[in-house]
Design a protein around this motif. Structure first.
Motif, PDB file in Angstrom:
ATOM      1  N   UNK A   1       5.632  19.245   4.159  1.00  0.00           N
ATOM      2  CA  UNK A   1       5.398  18.375   5.311  1.00  0.00           C
ATOM      3  C   UNK A   1       6.566  18.347   6.275  1.00  0.00           C
ATOM      4  N   UNK A   2       6.232  18.246   7.558  1.00  0.00           N
ATOM      5  CA  UNK A   2       7.212  17.863   8.576  1.00  0.00           C
ATOM      6  C   UNK A   2       7.350  16.351   8.560  1.00  0.00           C
ATOM      7  N   UNK A   3       6.174  15.674   8.496  1.00  0.00           N
ATOM      8  CA  UNK A   3       6.172  14.210   8.431  1.00  0.00           C
ATOM      9  C   UNK A   3       4.767  13.720   8.100  1.00  0.00           C
ATOM     10  N   UNK A   4       4.718  12.429   7.736  1.00  0.00           N
ATOM     11  CA  UNK A   4       3.456  11.728   7.497  1.00  0.00           C
ATOM     12  C   UNK A   4       3.493  10.460   8.337  1.00  0.00           C
ATOM     13  N   UNK A   5       2.354  10.133   8.948  1.00  0.00           N
ATOM     14  CA  UNK A   5       2.266   8.957   9.809  1.00  0.00           C
ATOM     15  C   UNK A   5       1.121   8.068   9.321  1.00  0.00           C
ATOM     16  N   UNK A   6       1.411   6.772   9.183  1.00  0.00           N
ATOM     17  CA  UNK A   6       0.343   5.795   8.955  1.00  0.00           C
ATOM     18  C   UNK A   6      -0.361   5.626  10.296  1.00  0.00           C
TER      19      UNK A   6
ATOM     20  N   UNK B   1       0.807  -1.222   0.000  1.00  0.00           N
ATOM     21  CA  UNK B   1       0.000   0.000   0.000  1.00  0.00           C
ATOM     22  C   UNK B   1       0.845   1.280   0.000  1.00  0.00           C
ATOM     23  N   UNK B   2       1.846   1.455   0.867  1.00  0.00           N
ATOM     24  CA  UNK B   2       2.620   2.708   0.837  1.00  0.00           C
ATOM     25  C   UNK B   2       3.322   2.948  -0.507  1.00  0.00           C
ATOM     26  N   UNK B   3       3.892   1.897  -1.083  1.00  0.00           N
ATOM     27  CA  UNK B   3       4.571   2.039  -2.377  1.00  0.00           C
ATOM     28  C   UNK B   3       3.583   2.463  -3.461  1.00  0.00           C
ATOM     29  N   UNK B   4       2.436   1.803  -3.504  1.00  0.00           N
ATOM     30  CA  UNK B   4       1.430   2.124  -4.516  1.00  0.00           C
ATOM     31  C   UNK B   4       0.823   3.505  -4.266  1.00  0.00           C
ATOM     32  N   UNK B   5       0.627   3.869  -2.990  1.00  0.00           N
ATOM     33  CA  UNK B   5       0.071   5.168  -2.616  1.00  0.00           C
ATOM     34  C   UNK B   5       0.956   6.305  -3.108  1.00  0.00           C
TER      35      UNK B   5
ATOM     36  N   UNK C   1      -5.778  14.912   9.034  1.00  0.00           N
ATOM     37  CA  UNK C   1      -6.083  13.473   9.041  1.00  0.00           C
ATOM     38  C   UNK C   1      -6.940  13.173   7.820  1.00  0.00           C
ATOM     39  N   UNK C   2      -6.452  12.242   7.004  1.00  0.00           N
ATOM     40  CA  UNK C   2      -7.255  11.845   5.849  1.00  0.00           C
ATOM     41  C   UNK C   2      -7.603  10.372   5.965  1.00  0.00           C
ATOM     42  N   UNK C   3      -8.766  10.037   5.456  1.00  0.00           N
ATOM     43  CA  UNK C   3      -9.179   8.643   5.359  1.00  0.00           C
ATOM     44  C   UNK C   3      -9.336   8.334   3.881  1.00  0.00           C
ATOM     45  N   UNK C   4      -8.656   7.286   3.462  1.00  0.00           N
ATOM     46  CA  UNK C   4      -8.633   6.897   2.060  1.00  0.00           C
ATOM     47  C   UNK C   4      -9.245   5.517   1.919  1.00  0.00           C
ATOM     48  N   UNK C   5     -10.312   5.426   1.130  1.00  0.00           N
ATOM     49  CA  UNK C   5     -10.867   4.114   0.798  1.00  0.00           C
ATOM     50  C   UNK C   5      -9.955   3.531  -0.260  1.00  0.00           C
ATOM     51  N   UNK C   6      -9.382   2.384   0.045  1.00  0.00           N
ATOM     52  CA  UNK C   6      -8.451   1.783  -0.902  1.00  0.00           C
ATOM     53  C   UNK C   6      -8.949   0.431  -1.376  1.00  0.00           C
ATOM     54  N   UNK C   7      -8.628   0.141  -2.608  1.00  0.00           N
ATOM     55  CA  UNK C   7      -8.898  -1.161  -3.196  1.00  0.00           C
ATOM     56  C   UNK C   7      -7.642  -1.594  -3.922  1.00  0.00           C
ATOM     57  N   UNK C   8      -7.136  -2.766  -3.578  1.00  0.00           N
ATOM     58  CA  UNK C   8      -6.017  -3.334  -4.328  1.00  0.00           C
ATOM     59  C   UNK C   8      -6.609  -4.383  -5.255  1.00  0.00           C
TER      60      UNK C   8
ATOM     61  N   UNK D   1     -10.314  -1.563   2.042  1.00  0.00           N
ATOM     62  CA  UNK D   1     -10.444  -1.031   3.390  1.00  0.00           C
ATOM     63  C   UNK D   1     -10.313   0.470   3.396  1.00  0.00           C
ATOM     64  N   UNK D   2     -10.119   1.016   4.591  1.00  0.00           N
ATOM     65  CA  UNK D   2      -9.934   2.451   4.766  1.00  0.00           C
ATOM     66  C   UNK D   2      -8.617   2.658   5.518  1.00  0.00           C
ATOM     67  N   UNK D   3      -7.720   3.409   4.901  1.00  0.00           N
ATOM     68  CA  UNK D   3      -6.437   3.743   5.524  1.00  0.00           C
ATOM     69  C   UNK D   3      -6.518   5.168   6.046  1.00  0.00           C
ATOM     70  N   UNK D   4      -5.980   5.389   7.244  1.00  0.00           N
ATOM     71  CA  UNK D   4      -5.939   6.727   7.829  1.00  0.00           C
ATOM     72  C   UNK D   4      -4.479   7.179   7.888  1.00  0.00           C
ATOM     73  N   UNK D   5      -4.233   8.363   7.354  1.00  0.00           N
ATOM     74  CA  UNK D   5      -2.896   8.955   7.364  1.00  0.00           C
ATOM     75  C   UNK D   5      -2.969  10.303   8.073  1.00  0.00           C
ATOM     76  N   UNK D   6      -1.918  10.643   8.795  1.00  0.00           N
ATOM     77  CA  UNK D   6      -1.785  11.962   9.417  1.00  0.00           C
ATOM     78  C   UNK D   6      -0.662  12.717   8.708  1.00  0.00           C
TER      79      UNK D   6
END
Length: 153
Positions: A85-90, A72-76, A125-132, A144-149
């Motif tokens: 950004x200062x940073x991104x957190x899964x 998921x992170x690679x494809x995202x 905070x974002x919520x992303x509906x993802x489909x692989x 599912x739904x991934x949440x990133x900060x």
């Protein structure tokens, strides 16, 4: 393929409810499966024993479900570029379901929809509906739904 470029919270907010992108296809060969098995100590025969798996329910080895998730992170990052950004957190996963096994050598890709955005005291905070998806398959490998900060400067 062009990435969605985001520079601020407001730019995220403008895309809520939209499919924001689809990654390229990525093949998952047996070598990657074996490396994942070594990294996670999960050497179940259905993933790594090609001879035995040929006699199993799928007729060959399959990709670990968690290997599919770990892509998921690679494809995202193929879909989106977030600047300033200062940073991104899964932050988390919700409603995650494995829909269908990915066979060794099949190709997968990510389709992402921005479901929601919230401003938490300057943290986005974002919520992303993802489909692989699996190339040529009707059912997805994973959804599912991934949440990133995103901590903007």
């Amino acid at each position: 393929m062009s990435k969605l470029v985001i520079n601020s919270y407001d730019e995220f907010e403008a895309h809520v409810g939209q499919v924001i992108g689809t990654s390229d296809w990525l093949e998952v060969p047996q070598e990657r499966i074996n490396l994942f098995a070594d990294a996670t100590l999960d050497h179940q025969w259905i993933h790594v024993d090609q001879e035995r798996a040929a006699q199993g329910p799928f007729g060959q080895t399959i990709v670990h479900g968690y290997l599919t998730l770990s892509l998921l992170p690679y494809l995202w990052q193929q879909i989106i570029e977030v600047n300033n950004l200062k940073m991104m957190v899964n932050y988390g996963m919700d409603k995650m379901k494995f829909g269908q096994a990915v066979l060794s050598g099949q190709r997968v890709r990510l389709v992402a929809t921005l479901q929601s955005v919230a401003n938490l005291r300057g943290i986005c905070r974002i919520e992303v509906k993802f489909t692989i998806e699996i190339e040529g398959a009707k059912k997805p490998a994973l959804s599912g739904v991934a949440t990133f900060l995103y901590h903007f400067n």
